[in-house]
Write a protein that holds these residues in place. Sequence first.
Motif, mmCIF file in Angstrom:
data_model
loop_
_atom_site.group_PDB
_atom_site.id
_atom_site.type_symbol
_atom_site.label_atom_id
_atom_site.label_comp_id
_atom_site.label_asym_id
_atom_site.label_seq_id
_atom_site.Cartn_x
_atom_site.Cartn_y
_atom_site.Cartn_z
ATOM 1 N N TYR A 171 0.818 -1.214 0.000
ATOM 2 C CA TYR A 171 0.000 0.000 0.000
ATOM 3 C C TYR A 171 0.852 1.266 0.000
ATOM 4 O O TYR A 171 0.389 2.346 -0.388
ATOM 5 N N ASN A 172 2.127 1.161 0.425
ATOM 6 C CA ASN A 172 2.998 2.344 0.515
ATOM 7 C C ASN A 172 4.240 2.204 -0.352
ATOM 8 O O ASN A 172 5.325 2.639 0.018
ATOM 9 N N LEU A 173 4.093 1.603 -1.521
ATOM 10 C CA LEU A 173 5.238 1.395 -2.412
ATOM 11 C C LEU A 173 5.975 2.701 -2.700
ATOM 12 O O LEU A 173 7.208 2.775 -2.588
ATOM 13 N N LEU A 174 5.246 3.729 -3.079
ATOM 14 C CA LEU A 174 5.848 5.026 -3.384
ATOM 15 C C LEU A 174 5.572 6.058 -2.311
ATOM 16 O O LEU A 174 6.394 6.968 -2.088
ATOM 17 N N SER A 175 4.427 5.948 -1.657
ATOM 18 C CA SER A 175 4.056 6.971 -0.676
ATOM 19 C C SER A 175 5.028 7.005 0.497
ATOM 20 O O SER A 175 5.308 8.088 1.044
ATOM 21 N N ALA A 176 5.573 5.856 0.880
ATOM 22 C CA ALA A 176 6.543 5.849 1.986
ATOM 23 C C ALA A 176 7.805 6.613 1.589
ATOM 24 O O ALA A 176 8.368 7.373 2.396
ATOM 25 N N GLU A 177 8.265 6.381 0.350
ATOM 26 C CA GLU A 177 9.452 7.110 -0.121
ATOM 27 C C GLU A 177 9.168 8.604 -0.174
ATOM 28 O O GLU A 177 10.015 9.434 0.190
ATOM 29 N N ARG A 178 7.957 8.957 -0.606
ATOM 30 C CA ARG A 178 7.598 10.371 -0.694
ATOM 31 C C ARG A 178 7.535 10.991 0.704
ATOM 32 O O ARG A 178 8.023 12.120 0.912
ATOM 33 N N GLU A 179 6.952 10.292 1.651
ATOM 34 C CA GLU A 179 6.806 10.830 3.012
ATOM 35 C C GLU A 179 8.137 10.899 3.745
ATOM 36 O O GLU A 179 8.324 11.749 4.624
ATOM 37 N N GLN A 180 9.085 10.034 3.378
ATOM 38 C CA GLN A 180 10.405 10.071 4.009
ATOM 39 C C GLN A 180 11.359 11.035 3.313
ATOM 40 O O GLN A 180 12.489 11.253 3.764
ATOM 41 N N ALA A 232 -2.417 -2.108 -6.387
ATOM 42 C CA ALA A 232 -1.657 -1.324 -5.406
ATOM 43 C C ALA A 232 -0.751 -0.311 -6.101
ATOM 44 O O ALA A 232 -0.614 0.837 -5.647
ATOM 45 N N ALA A 233 -0.134 -0.719 -7.207
ATOM 46 C CA ALA A 233 0.731 0.205 -7.947
ATOM 47 C C ALA A 233 -0.074 1.386 -8.478
ATOM 48 O O ALA A 233 0.369 2.538 -8.413
ATOM 49 N N LEU A 234 -1.262 1.109 -8.999
ATOM 50 C CA LEU A 234 -2.101 2.189 -9.525
ATOM 51 C C LEU A 234 -2.503 3.160 -8.419
ATOM 52 O O LEU A 234 -2.484 4.383 -8.614
ATOM 53 N N VAL A 235 -2.853 2.626 -7.265
ATOM 54 C CA VAL A 235 -3.225 3.495 -6.148
ATOM 55 C C VAL A 235 -2.032 4.343 -5.712
ATOM 56 O O VAL A 235 -2.174 5.528 -5.375
ATOM 57 N N ASN A 236 -0.831 3.764 -5.748
ATOM 58 C CA ASN A 236 0.357 4.488 -5.291
ATOM 59 C C ASN A 236 0.732 5.640 -6.202
ATOM 60 O O ASN A 236 1.267 6.647 -5.732
ATOM 61 N N VAL A 237 0.483 5.508 -7.503
ATOM 62 C CA VAL A 237 0.883 6.590 -8.412
ATOM 63 C C VAL A 237 -0.101 7.749 -8.382
ATOM 64 O O VAL A 237 0.114 8.763 -9.066
ATOM 65 N N LEU A 238 -1.173 7.628 -7.598
ATOM 66 C CA LEU A 238 -2.113 8.742 -7.478
ATOM 67 C C LEU A 238 -1.570 9.854 -6.602
ATOM 68 O O LEU A 238 -2.144 10.946 -6.544
ATOM 69 N N GLY A 239 -0.471 9.566 -5.876
ATOM 70 C CA GLY A 239 0.178 10.600 -5.079
ATOM 71 C C GLY A 239 -0.471 10.882 -3.738
ATOM 72 O O GLY A 239 -0.253 11.945 -3.159
ATOM 73 N N ARG A 240 -1.248 9.950 -3.225
ATOM 74 C CA ARG A 240 -1.917 10.156 -1.940
ATOM 75 C C ARG A 240 -1.057 9.643 -0.792
ATOM 76 O O ARG A 240 -0.140 8.840 -0.997
ATOM 77 N N PRO A 241 -1.337 10.057 0.455
ATOM 78 C CA PRO A 241 -0.591 9.559 1.611
ATOM 79 C C PRO A 241 -0.807 8.056 1.816
ATOM 80 O O PRO A 241 -1.779 7.477 1.332
ATOM 81 N N SER A 242 0.089 7.453 2.569
ATOM 82 C CA SER A 242 0.024 6.005 2.802
ATOM 83 C C SER A 242 -1.275 5.606 3.481
ATOM 84 O O SER A 242 -1.861 4.556 3.158
ATOM 85 N N SER A 243 -1.744 6.403 4.406
ATOM 86 C CA SER A 243 -2.977 6.066 5.122
ATOM 87 C C SER A 243 -4.161 6.013 4.167
ATOM 88 O O SER A 243 -5.003 5.110 4.248
ATOM 89 N N GLN A 244 -4.216 6.971 3.235
ATOM 90 C CA GLN A 244 -5.307 6.956 2.262
ATOM 91 C C GLN A 244 -5.170 5.787 1.288
ATOM 92 O O GLN A 244 -6.162 5.173 0.887
ATOM 93 N N ASN A 245 -3.933 5.468 0.923
ATOM 94 C CA ASN A 245 -3.708 4.306 0.056
ATOM 95 C C ASN A 245 -4.234 3.031 0.707
ATOM 96 O O ASN A 245 -4.869 2.195 0.054
#
Length: 491
Positions: free
Chosen positions: A175-184, A258-271
Amino acid sequence: MSPRHSRLSSNFWLIVQHESRVLLRDRTLPLVCAVLALMIGCGLFVGMAQASLRERMIAEVTEHEREAQQKNQDTLRSVLSGKETLVPFSNPANPAALAGTLAGRHTVLPNGALAALAVGQSDMMPNYYRISYLSKVQFMYDSEIENPWNLLSGHFDVAFVIVFVLPLLVIGVSYNLLSAEREQGTLRMLCSQPLSLATLLIAKVAVRLIAVLSIVIPLPLIALLASHPDTRALEPVLLMLSWAALVAGYALFWFAAAALVNVLGRPSSQNALIMIALWTVLVLVLPVAMNLAVDAISPAPSRTELASRTRVVTADALKEYENLYSADYRYASDPEALAVKDGRIDVPSRMRAFFLAKQRVDERIEPLLKRFDNQLLEQQHLVDLVGFLSPAILVNEALNSVAGNGSLRFVAFKAQTEAFHNRWRSFFAPRILQDRATTMDDLNSLPTWQWVELTAADTRWRVWSRIALIMTLAISLGSIALAKAKRQPIV
């Protein structure tokens, strides 16, 4: 290989190695794999127990049939030689007694080689019937097979783990494939290198997909190959390959989502919330809604109507043959009336009436039974048509087909049982109506049951058509995700 492709490949494997080390150190992926292995093991244990139970049932009815045949042969020899006391309902020389209670013939549905992978409909549908001259409605439509609570909740088998649990575990690690990297704050730094967002996404998914599939695919197959020698034949091995492709496609679908949800740019919690909502809709809500829609379009047959109609038809048949039912019981005081004389025997009127009445019940109830079966087939056809709306239904139906516990196999078993029942009656009808005594040759030439398996081509078409659908859905979602990743701004 061009320098650009070489650089992409190098970056891909670098990300794979780095992501593997991070996940191992974080212990999230090992924990998920351990939980998945444990649940697969439990599901396989339940599936093997259910398959073993059905095998024991088949062995018991087969042994009972063999013992009954031997007993009938011994008794008939004694009767024909005049050494046996003549009792109408246990006299194998009387064809009515032999057709009704003595012969002990059964139709049995053997387990599929991969039956332990999915209980399917085997807990709802019988795998054997006892054949006599009774009406079909008496032995094919009369009872449930298992505890109603078990039928409602279903069994915890490998198919349940794959359809319901596997998506949740996939969500937990993706669920946080990209969002975790973005948040960190590391996503901008990573993409400042000669590395595309799409490559990063594919590498992260690949690590998790390989880890999950390395547990969910080989574990049950190795266990079956080790414990069941019959699974090592060519056809079961091909079914295993189909099963592996099906599971891989289903897992890929959820990773693609999950990949599609991650590229939407939302926070991990929303993902996480979006993925859980998607799982709820596709795995829980849609199947229930589709069942309700199918019931509305093609209402389920009424067992109450069947039972009521059967009672009316049975009463009419009893009235039609009441003269035979009330005939004299001279054989009770004169057992010699049942003796075989010149190859003939006096079939008691009551037993003749019972045989004729059951035939008449089937003749009159047959249109309702056909409508009953046609409605069930129509419901299954509707489910097949709209099943593509829910990946869970697609996969569950295909898993049941691979295991040999799908609806089509039980429909075929029922149809073959009805045909054998007709053969059984046709064999005895002239003997009962013409008072012909059973001979040793008759006893040795009784109709025998032979199950005709569904063709491998039918099973492969049913399974691979669903594999193609789930793969198409997964590739479509993945393509959309990659396309959006290429246009996604790095923030």
